[in-house]
Design an enzyme around this catalytic site. Structure first.
Site, PDB file in Angstrom:
ATOM      1  N   HIS A   1      15.214  16.491   8.621  1.00 45.94           N
ATOM      2  CA  HIS A   1      15.703  17.782   9.104  1.00 45.94           C
ATOM      3  C   HIS A   1      14.827  18.293  10.257  1.00 45.94           C
ATOM      4  O   HIS A   1      13.609  18.137  10.251  1.00 45.94           O
ATOM      5  CB  HIS A   1      15.694  18.817   7.976  1.00 45.94           C
ATOM      6  CG  HIS A   1      16.787  18.620   6.980  1.00 45.94           C
ATOM      7  ND1 HIS A   1      18.097  18.914   7.254  1.00 45.94           N
ATOM      8  CD2 HIS A   1      16.762  18.150   5.714  1.00 45.94           C
ATOM      9  CE1 HIS A   1      18.847  18.643   6.191  1.00 45.94           C
ATOM     10  NE2 HIS A   1      18.052  18.173   5.244  1.00 45.94           N
TER      11      HIS A   1
ATOM     12  N   ALA B   1       0.954   1.996  -2.970  1.00 50.22           N
ATOM     13  CA  ALA B   1       1.688   2.985  -3.751  1.00 50.22           C
ATOM     14  C   ALA B   1       1.455   4.391  -3.209  1.00 50.22           C
ATOM     15  O   ALA B   1       0.347   4.742  -2.800  1.00 50.22           O
ATOM     16  CB  ALA B   1       1.262   2.913  -5.218  1.00 50.22           C
TER      17      ALA B   1
ATOM     18  N   ARG C   1      -6.225  -3.025   6.199  1.00 46.62           N
ATOM     19  CA  ARG C   1      -6.586  -4.450   6.260  1.00 46.62           C
ATOM     20  C   ARG C   1      -5.565  -5.161   7.147  1.00 46.62           C
ATOM     21  O   ARG C   1      -4.377  -4.852   7.097  1.00 46.62           O
ATOM     22  CB  ARG C   1      -6.619  -5.064   4.860  1.00 46.62           C
ATOM     23  CG  ARG C   1      -6.924  -6.553   4.859  1.00 46.62           C
ATOM     24  CD  ARG C   1      -7.112  -7.102   3.452  1.00 46.62           C
ATOM     25  NE  ARG C   1      -8.460  -6.838   2.967  1.00 46.62           N
ATOM     26  CZ  ARG C   1      -8.764  -6.200   1.845  1.00 46.62           C
ATOM     27  NH1 ARG C   1      -7.795  -5.751   1.062  1.00 46.62           N
ATOM     28  NH2 ARG C   1     -10.003  -6.005   1.481  1.00 46.62           N
TER      29      ARG C   1
END
Length: 268
Positions: free
Chosen positions: A142, A189, A212
């Site tokens: 948006h 995660a 990395r």
């Protein structure tokens, strides 16, 4: 004696209730397993869905999440879409979105349960992209520059998203509009990814940054701390590998290899 009869009666009633509960539990789980099998969507059992493409060996687990305008969604062969995964194209069901697919998911992909792939312009996942559960991928955000108009009512902004082949997207990650993720990339995660990510990189954080990278001259930098997994032993046949993994890894039309295995066995 009345006390003894009462105790025996209570024990009998408890045992009867336990047996009934176990029986009902087994029946419920068998029924749910049947529903999962019957409700899974494949190209041979598409149910009410008409995907632009649904490859051989691909399965969308039941129960599905929100799926609409699937005519503009293509999924390659041997992909696994977990339970309650939302895959949508466009704002609302029933739209005409033009001649080209909006959401393209490659072959051999695994989309974790509860994930959302919400496309409006272009979302492309290469082959063998795997995600954990609850991953959110969208090519639309948006606008908020108008300070007088509610954000939800401002005209959205679309930017294509691309995730390179062989990448792994960790649990709870968010892939934002305009993200261009390279090949064999690890997204940690709960990361939030936007912009460019090079091939063979690990990104983490919100916003995500490279932590990395693989360099042709120096290898992984910083170096990976744990030992590499042991390779498969020499001489492992295709059938043994399939049995080990537990999946049918053949591409559509491929011979199962049993004749070749029997010939090798005879030669030995």
């Amino acid at each position: 004696m009345p006390i003894v009869r009462t105790l025996l009666s209570n024990r009998f009633a408890t045992a009867t209730r336990d047996r009934a509960r176990r029986t009902a539990g087994r029946a419920l789980h068998r029924g749910w397993k049947w529903l999962q099998d019957a409700g899974a969507v494949t190209n041979r059992n598409p149910g009410p869905y008409r995907f632009g493409e649904l490859g051989d060996g691909t399965k969308l687990a039941f129960p599905l999440g929100t799926v609409f305008n699937e005519q503009w969604v293509t999924i390659g062969p041997f992909s696994i879409i977990g339970e309650r995964v939302t895959i949508s194209a466009g704002f609302l069901p029933g739209l005409d979105l033009g001649p080209e697919p909006i959401v393209r998911i490659g072959g051999g992909c695994v989309i974790g349960r509860g994930s959302h792939i919400v496309g409006h312009q272009s979302i492309v996942l290469g082959d063998d992209v795997w995600t954990g559960p609850d991953v959110y991928i969208t090519d639309q955000a948006h606008e908020y520059r108008d300070t007088e108009l509610p954000i939800g009512k401002q005209w959205p902004r679309n930017e294509p998203v691309e995730i390179g082949a062989g990448s792994w997207i960790g649990t709870g990650a968010v892939i934002l509009p305009g993200a261009r993720i390279g090949r064999n990339v690890v997204v940690a995660a709960n990361s939030v990814v936007s912009g460019e990510v090079p091939d063979h990189a690990v990104v983490a954080g919100a916003p995500a940054r490279v932590v990395r990278r693989w360099d042709a001259a120096e290898g992984w930098q910083p170096p990976i701390r744990h030992d590499a997994p042991r390779p498969l032993p020499d001489g492992v046949t295709a059938e043994q590998l399939r049995a080990l993994v537990g999946w049918d890894l053949r591409i559509p039309g491929e011979d199962d290899g049993s004749a070749a295995d029997e010939q090798v066995a005879g030669e030995r």
